[in-house]
Design an enzyme around this catalytic site. Structure first.
Site: not given
Ligand code: ATP
Ligand code: LTN
Length: 327
Positions: A111, A192, A195
């Site tokens: 991230k 993956k 969202k």
């Protein structure tokens, strides 16, 4: 007593990855455990969230918990930000977590990669997660595969604390199912389903319309072999689709392989879309009834009270163990 705690961040629209890896398990497991299902809204804001969207999505996730079948009579449902013990214990545990171990967390690395500025909360995120789990003395935590490392850290921090200050926390075990714990993007089976992925065709949202679901599955990448066969090494894209089918139809992989033997990907993808639509339609209907209801508020207010009762006992024990003056 077996106790469960888990949660889904209101950081984006919920997709079938979160359903397969987490929500579906919650609904099943609530019958066998005393369960706490919360919404980690403080975790969501470790990356910027538009305030209006955060507000809406928090209600969305709560409504989806209920719509998917979490029973508020049986399980406690609450918002993290309504129980201040989470951030308080988070701070105490930060004194036990090591800078070096936080630096090794893959979610943090992913991230923060390529970003000019990263919040310090994103870095300490796993310690707040440890507090979430340890406050409730959870014995089990159902999660997708990506959260395994965070739970290992939770155990390490708890063990360290217990050794230094006396037995205070239960060491939790993750529950990671074999099928559905790692649903990958429809555009790229190497990533993956997330969202936060900006590519709209990569993930199917729980609130997608039937037409959108059909379109997304028809565009999903496959391979040139043409056989519906589960083999992660050789055929990751098709294996991912088979796993989604298995999760939504509640059928064994072998049964699905046999059904589509010699049929090619066109038929398989079409029927996969219908299986997913059939599962989601009733959830979507219930979600619409609940999302703006006062019943939802009542459930969350009541849940926060029940959660705070349990959490405050653990927090007090941890503060006493560390030597804080308590009254
Ligand atoms: P973000 O992408 O914003 O970090 P996320 O979807 O990874 O969000 P959460 O919504 O908090 O994170 O995840 C909720 C639960 O769903 C976690 O237990 C996580 O492991 C699981 N989960 C998320 N994505 C998937 C996926 N693609 N496959 C299986 N499980 C998943
Ligand atoms: N870190 C998790 C969300 C999360 C969580 C938790 C999951 C925060 N606190 C406690 C289980 C238990 C994620 O990124 N999906």
């Amino acid at each position: 007593m077996k106790r469960l705690l888990s949660g889904i961040k209101p950081s984006g629209d919920l997709n079938i990855g979160g359903y397969g890896g987490a929500l579906r398990q919650y609904v099943k497991l609530q019958h066998d455990y005393e369960s706490f299902f919360f919404i980690p809204d403080y975790h969501a804001v470790t990356v910027y969230q538009d305030p209006k969207e955060l507000h809406e999505r928090t209600r969305d996730v709560a409504a989806l918990y209920l719509a998917a079948g979490i029973d508020p009579g049986r399980s406690t449902i609450f918002l993290q930000s309504q129980v201040p013990a989470h951030t308080e214990l988070g701070w105490l545990l930060e004194t036990q977590a090591h800078f070096g171990e936080l630096k090794r967390m893959t979610q943090f690395k992913e991230k923060s990669e390529g970003k000019d500025v990263v919040s310090s909360a994103l870095f300490t995120y796993p310690v707040l997660m440890a507090a979430d789990v340890l406050l409730y003395q959870a014995t089990h935590v159902p999660v997708g595969d990506d959260q395994k490392q965070h739970l290992e850290l939770t155990r390490d921090v708890a063990e360290r604390f217990n050794k230094r200050f006396g037995l205070t926390f239960t060491l939790p075990e993750p529950i990671i199912q074999d099928i559905g714990s790692r649903i990958m993007g429809l555009d790229d089976p190497g990533k993956k389903m997330s969202k936060s992925n900006p590519n709209q065709n990569s993930c199917v949202l729980l609130m997608d319309s039937p037409d959108d679901i059909r379109r997304k599955f028809s565009k999903a990448v496959t391979d040139s072999e043409g056989q519906v066969r589960h083999d992660w090494e050789q055929k990751p894209a098709v294996s991912n689709l088979i796993e989604i089918y298995s999760v939504f139809a509640d059928e064994e992989i072998a049964v699905i392989e046999r059904r589509y033997e010699g049929q090619g990907y066109g038929v398989f993808k079409k029927e996969l879309a219908e299986v997913v639509i059939q599962k989601l339609l009733p959830i979507q209907d219930k979600y619409r009834q609940l999302v703006d209801s006062s019943e939802l508020d009542r459930i969350l207010i009541d849940g926060a009270k029940r959660a705070a009762d349990v959490a405050s006992d653990t927090l007090l024990a941890a503060k006493k163990a560390m030597g804080f003056v308590t009254f």
